[in-house]
Design a protein around this motif. Structure first.
Motif, PDB file in Angstrom:
ATOM      1  N   ALA A  13     -11.638 -32.719  82.236  1.00  0.00           N
ATOM      2  CA  ALA A  13     -11.584 -31.489  81.405  1.00  0.00           C
ATOM      3  C   ALA A  13     -13.465 -30.967  81.281  1.00  0.00           C
ATOM      4  CB  ALA A  13     -11.489 -32.034  79.568  1.00  0.00           C
ATOM      5  N   GLY A  14     -14.355 -31.952  81.465  1.00  0.00           N
ATOM      6  CA  GLY A  14     -15.926 -31.476  81.107  1.00  0.00           C
ATOM      7  C   GLY A  14     -16.059 -30.236  82.842  1.00  0.00           C
ATOM      8  N   ALA A  15     -15.178 -31.438  83.929  1.00  0.00           N
ATOM      9  CA  ALA A  15     -15.409 -30.441  85.388  1.00  0.00           C
ATOM     10  C   ALA A  15     -14.696 -28.966  85.180  1.00  0.00           C
ATOM     11  CB  ALA A  15     -14.540 -31.099  86.458  1.00  0.00           C
ATOM     12  N   VAL A  16     -13.754 -28.891  84.804  1.00  0.00           N
ATOM     13  CA  VAL A  16     -13.074 -27.667  84.557  1.00  0.00           C
ATOM     14  C   VAL A  16     -13.435 -27.317  83.435  1.00  0.00           C
ATOM     15  CG1 VAL A  16     -10.463 -26.349  83.139  1.00  0.00           C
ATOM     16  CG2 VAL A  16     -10.410 -28.806  84.821  1.00  0.00           C
ATOM     17  N   ALA A  17     -14.163 -27.006  82.994  1.00  0.00           N
ATOM     18  CA  ALA A  17     -14.385 -26.519  81.378  1.00  0.00           C
ATOM     19  C   ALA A  17     -15.880 -25.699  82.073  1.00  0.00           C
ATOM     20  CB  ALA A  17     -15.513 -27.028  80.393  1.00  0.00           C
ATOM     21  N   GLY A  18     -16.794 -26.702  82.946  1.00  0.00           N
ATOM     22  CA  GLY A  18     -17.935 -26.127  83.975  1.00  0.00           C
ATOM     23  C   GLY A  18     -17.128 -25.597  84.776  1.00  0.00           C
ATOM     24  N   ALA A  19     -16.482 -25.770  85.550  1.00  0.00           N
ATOM     25  CA  ALA A  19     -15.753 -24.061  86.948  1.00  0.00           C
ATOM     26  C   ALA A  19     -16.047 -23.082  85.789  1.00  0.00           C
ATOM     27  CB  ALA A  19     -15.217 -25.471  87.389  1.00  0.00           C
ATOM     28  N   GLU A  20     -15.109 -23.057  85.092  1.00  0.00           N
ATOM     29  CA  GLU A  20     -15.253 -21.539  84.236  1.00  0.00           C
ATOM     30  C   GLU A  20     -16.185 -21.175  83.887  1.00  0.00           C
ATOM     31  OE1 GLU A  20     -11.675 -22.433  82.046  1.00  0.00           O
ATOM     32  OE2 GLU A  20      -9.884 -22.646  83.883  1.00  0.00           O
ATOM     33  N   ASN A  21     -17.552 -21.693  84.021  1.00  0.00           N
ATOM     34  CA  ASN A  21     -18.669 -21.485  83.320  1.00  0.00           C
ATOM     35  C   ASN A  21     -18.588 -21.020  81.642  1.00  0.00           C
ATOM     36  OD1 ASN A  21     -19.705 -20.841  86.028  1.00  0.00           O
ATOM     37  ND2 ASN A  21     -19.231 -19.411  85.956  1.00  0.00           N
ATOM     38  N   THR A  22     -17.138 -21.664  81.125  1.00  0.00           N
ATOM     39  CA  THR A  22     -17.228 -21.325  79.639  1.00  0.00           C
ATOM     40  C   THR A  22     -17.487 -22.231  78.945  1.00  0.00           C
ATOM     41  OG1 THR A  22     -15.162 -23.046  79.973  1.00  0.00           O
ATOM     42  CG2 THR A  22     -14.766 -20.196  79.786  1.00  0.00           C
ATOM     43  N   ALA A  23     -18.106 -23.431  79.484  1.00  0.00           N
ATOM     44  CA  ALA A  23     -18.684 -24.893  79.082  1.00  0.00           C
ATOM     45  C   ALA A  23     -20.095 -24.157  77.895  1.00  0.00           C
ATOM     46  CB  ALA A  23     -19.171 -26.048  80.012  1.00  0.00           C
ATOM     47  N   THR A  24     -20.027 -24.281  76.889  1.00  0.00           N
ATOM     48  CA  THR A  24     -21.129 -25.220  75.666  1.00  0.00           C
ATOM     49  C   THR A  24     -22.193 -25.506  76.207  1.00  0.00           C
ATOM     50  OG1 THR A  24     -19.972 -26.753  74.134  1.00  0.00           O
ATOM     51  CG2 THR A  24     -19.752 -24.164  73.893  1.00  0.00           C
ATOM     52  N   GLU A  25     -23.583 -25.221  75.653  1.00  0.00           N
ATOM     53  CA  GLU A  25     -24.828 -27.490  76.236  1.00  0.00           C
ATOM     54  C   GLU A  25     -24.340 -27.995  75.807  1.00  0.00           C
ATOM     55  OE1 GLU A  25     -27.648 -26.655  78.510  1.00  0.00           O
ATOM     56  OE2 GLU A  25     -26.817 -24.962  78.829  1.00  0.00           O
ATOM     57  N   ALA A  26     -23.282 -28.094  74.548  1.00  0.00           N
ATOM     58  CA  ALA A  26     -22.570 -29.720  73.855  1.00  0.00           C
ATOM     59  C   ALA A  26     -21.516 -30.154  74.958  1.00  0.00           C
ATOM     60  CB  ALA A  26     -22.681 -29.380  72.910  1.00  0.00           C
ATOM     61  N   VAL A  27     -20.828 -29.069  75.126  1.00  0.00           N
ATOM     62  CA  VAL A  27     -19.618 -29.820  76.946  1.00  0.00           C
ATOM     63  C   VAL A  27     -21.066 -30.043  77.391  1.00  0.00           C
ATOM     64  CG1 VAL A  27     -17.714 -29.040  78.250  1.00  0.00           C
ATOM     65  CG2 VAL A  27     -18.148 -28.385  75.627  1.00  0.00           C
ATOM     66  N   LYS A  28     -21.593 -29.241  78.710  1.00  0.00           N
ATOM     67  CA  LYS A  28     -22.137 -29.964  79.578  1.00  0.00           C
ATOM     68  C   LYS A  28     -23.475 -31.202  79.487  1.00  0.00           C
ATOM     69  CE  LYS A  28     -23.354 -24.762  81.450  1.00  0.00           C
ATOM     70  NZ  LYS A  28     -23.906 -23.797  80.940  1.00  0.00           N
ATOM     71  N   GLU A  83     -16.651 -44.714  73.720  1.00  0.00           N
ATOM     72  CA  GLU A  83     -17.109 -43.446  72.671  1.00  0.00           C
ATOM     73  C   GLU A  83     -17.433 -41.789  73.823  1.00  0.00           C
ATOM     74  OE1 GLU A  83     -18.014 -41.343  69.343  1.00  0.00           O
ATOM     75  OE2 GLU A  83     -16.543 -43.077  70.042  1.00  0.00           O
ATOM     76  N   ALA A  84     -18.104 -41.984  74.687  1.00  0.00           N
ATOM     77  CA  ALA A  84     -18.723 -40.796  75.867  1.00  0.00           C
ATOM     78  C   ALA A  84     -17.981 -39.738  76.021  1.00  0.00           C
ATOM     79  CB  ALA A  84     -19.691 -41.599  76.951  1.00  0.00           C
ATOM     80  N   ALA A  85     -16.389 -40.437  76.812  1.00  0.00           N
ATOM     81  CA  ALA A  85     -15.426 -39.783  76.529  1.00  0.00           C
ATOM     82  C   ALA A  85     -14.749 -39.575  75.327  1.00  0.00           C
ATOM     83  CB  ALA A  85     -14.472 -40.516  77.338  1.00  0.00           C
ATOM     84  N   ARG A  86     -14.563 -39.656  74.326  1.00  0.00           N
ATOM     85  CA  ARG A  86     -14.120 -39.196  73.501  1.00  0.00           C
ATOM     86  C   ARG A  86     -14.373 -38.268  72.501  1.00  0.00           C
ATOM     87  NH1 ARG A  86     -14.367 -38.407  68.405  1.00  0.00           N
ATOM     88  NH2 ARG A  86     -16.319 -39.491  67.937  1.00  0.00           N
ATOM     89  N   ARG A  87     -16.640 -38.660  72.739  1.00  0.00           N
ATOM     90  CA  ARG A  87     -17.090 -37.408  72.640  1.00  0.00           C
ATOM     91  C   ARG A  87     -16.798 -35.763  72.931  1.00  0.00           C
ATOM     92  NH1 ARG A  87     -21.150 -41.474  72.082  1.00  0.00           N
ATOM     93  NH2 ARG A  87     -21.683 -40.397  74.020  1.00  0.00           N
ATOM     94  N   LEU A  88     -16.659 -36.400  74.316  1.00  0.00           N
ATOM     95  CA  LEU A  88     -16.217 -34.761  74.839  1.00  0.00           C
ATOM     96  C   LEU A  88     -15.335 -34.656  75.500  1.00  0.00           C
ATOM     97  CD1 LEU A  88     -17.390 -32.759  77.357  1.00  0.00           C
ATOM     98  CD2 LEU A  88     -16.048 -34.793  79.561  1.00  0.00           C
ATOM     99  N   LEU A  89     -14.311 -35.369  74.645  1.00  0.00           N
ATOM    100  CA  LEU A  89     -12.776 -34.722  74.498  1.00  0.00           C
ATOM    101  C   LEU A  89     -12.321 -33.694  73.196  1.00  0.00           C
ATOM    102  CD1 LEU A  89     -10.707 -37.241  76.020  1.00  0.00           C
ATOM    103  CD2 LEU A  89     -10.941 -34.508  77.202  1.00  0.00           C
ATOM    104  N   VAL A  90     -14.122 -34.597  72.059  1.00  0.00           N
ATOM    105  CA  VAL A  90     -14.005 -33.332  71.011  1.00  0.00           C
ATOM    106  C   VAL A  90     -15.187 -32.215  71.399  1.00  0.00           C
ATOM    107  CG1 VAL A  90     -14.804 -33.473  68.940  1.00  0.00           C
ATOM    108  CG2 VAL A  90     -13.822 -35.615  69.640  1.00  0.00           C
ATOM    109  N   GLU A  91     -15.604 -32.041  72.606  1.00  0.00           N
ATOM    110  CA  GLU A  91     -15.922 -31.029  72.061  1.00  0.00           C
ATOM    111  C   GLU A  91     -15.576 -29.617  72.942  1.00  0.00           C
ATOM    112  OE1 GLU A  91     -19.365 -29.518  71.366  1.00  0.00           O
ATOM    113  OE2 GLU A  91     -19.393 -31.605  70.395  1.00  0.00           O
ATOM    114  N   VAL A  92     -14.694 -30.508  74.147  1.00  0.00           N
ATOM    115  CA  VAL A  92     -13.086 -29.932  74.549  1.00  0.00           C
ATOM    116  C   VAL A  92     -12.473 -29.056  73.746  1.00  0.00           C
ATOM    117  CG1 VAL A  92     -12.865 -29.462  76.800  1.00  0.00           C
ATOM    118  CG2 VAL A  92     -14.828 -30.429  76.979  1.00  0.00           C
ATOM    119  N   ASP A  93     -12.147 -29.908  73.621  1.00  0.00           N
ATOM    120  CA  ASP A  93     -10.856 -29.818  72.654  1.00  0.00           C
ATOM    121  C   ASP A  93     -10.866 -30.342  71.023  1.00  0.00           C
ATOM    122  OD1 ASP A  93      -7.998 -29.081  72.109  1.00  0.00           O
ATOM    123  OD2 ASP A  93      -7.382 -30.681  73.543  1.00  0.00           O
ATOM    124  N   PRO A  94     -11.453 -29.583  69.976  1.00  0.00           N
ATOM    125  CA  PRO A  94     -11.519 -30.047  68.692  1.00  0.00           C
ATOM    126  C   PRO A  94     -10.032 -29.776  67.781  1.00  0.00           C
ATOM    127  CG  PRO A  94     -12.886 -28.759  69.413  1.00  0.00           C
ATOM    128  CD  PRO A  94     -12.000 -28.474  70.165  1.00  0.00           C
TER     129      PRO A  94
END
Length: 132
Positions: A13-28, A83-94
């Protein structure tokens, strides 16, 4: 969701969000933090490091190989990594998080352990039959 599947899903999810340039700073930031933890967990495992690099480039195709490497490296028992994985998924897909999509459920699991510096010896037998 299985702990290692959660980690791999978060990385994808993080890689896809980053590749699409839709990622917020929190996601990055969350993605960079998770990748760092995974890289640390796989350090010294050539095949694991290669699987992570390939996953960064091709998340869909490399997911199963990375899962196997993370299992072999004991990632499922690393609460900081989970927990780091869960936090990233919360940011990408609340919305998915609110629906419980990223909840790790270990009921019925055998040989699971949470925490650091544990010692565990497993002797597995067939689980009890649910038939009367």
């Amino acid at each position: 969701m299985d702990p290692v599947a959660l980690i791999v899903a978060a990385l994808a999810a993080g890689a896809v969000a980053g590749a699409e340039n839709t990622a917020t700073e929190a996601v990055k930031d969350a993605y960079a933090g998770l990748k760092g933890l995974v890289r640390h967990r796989l350090a010294g495992r050539e095949s694991g490091e290669a699987a992570l690099s390939r996953h960064e480039e091709e998340p869909e195709q490399a997911g199963k190989v990375l899962e196997a490497e993370l299992v072999a490296a004991g990632a499922s028992a690393d609460p900081v990594l989970l927990e780091a994985a869960r936090r990233l998924l919360v940011e990408v897909d609340p919305a998915g998080d609110r629906a419980g999509k990223y909840t790790v459920d270990l009921r019925g699991a055998q040989g699971s352990q949470v925490g650091n510096h544990n010692i565990q010896t497993n002797t597995f037998s067939a689980p009890p039959s649910s038939a009367p």
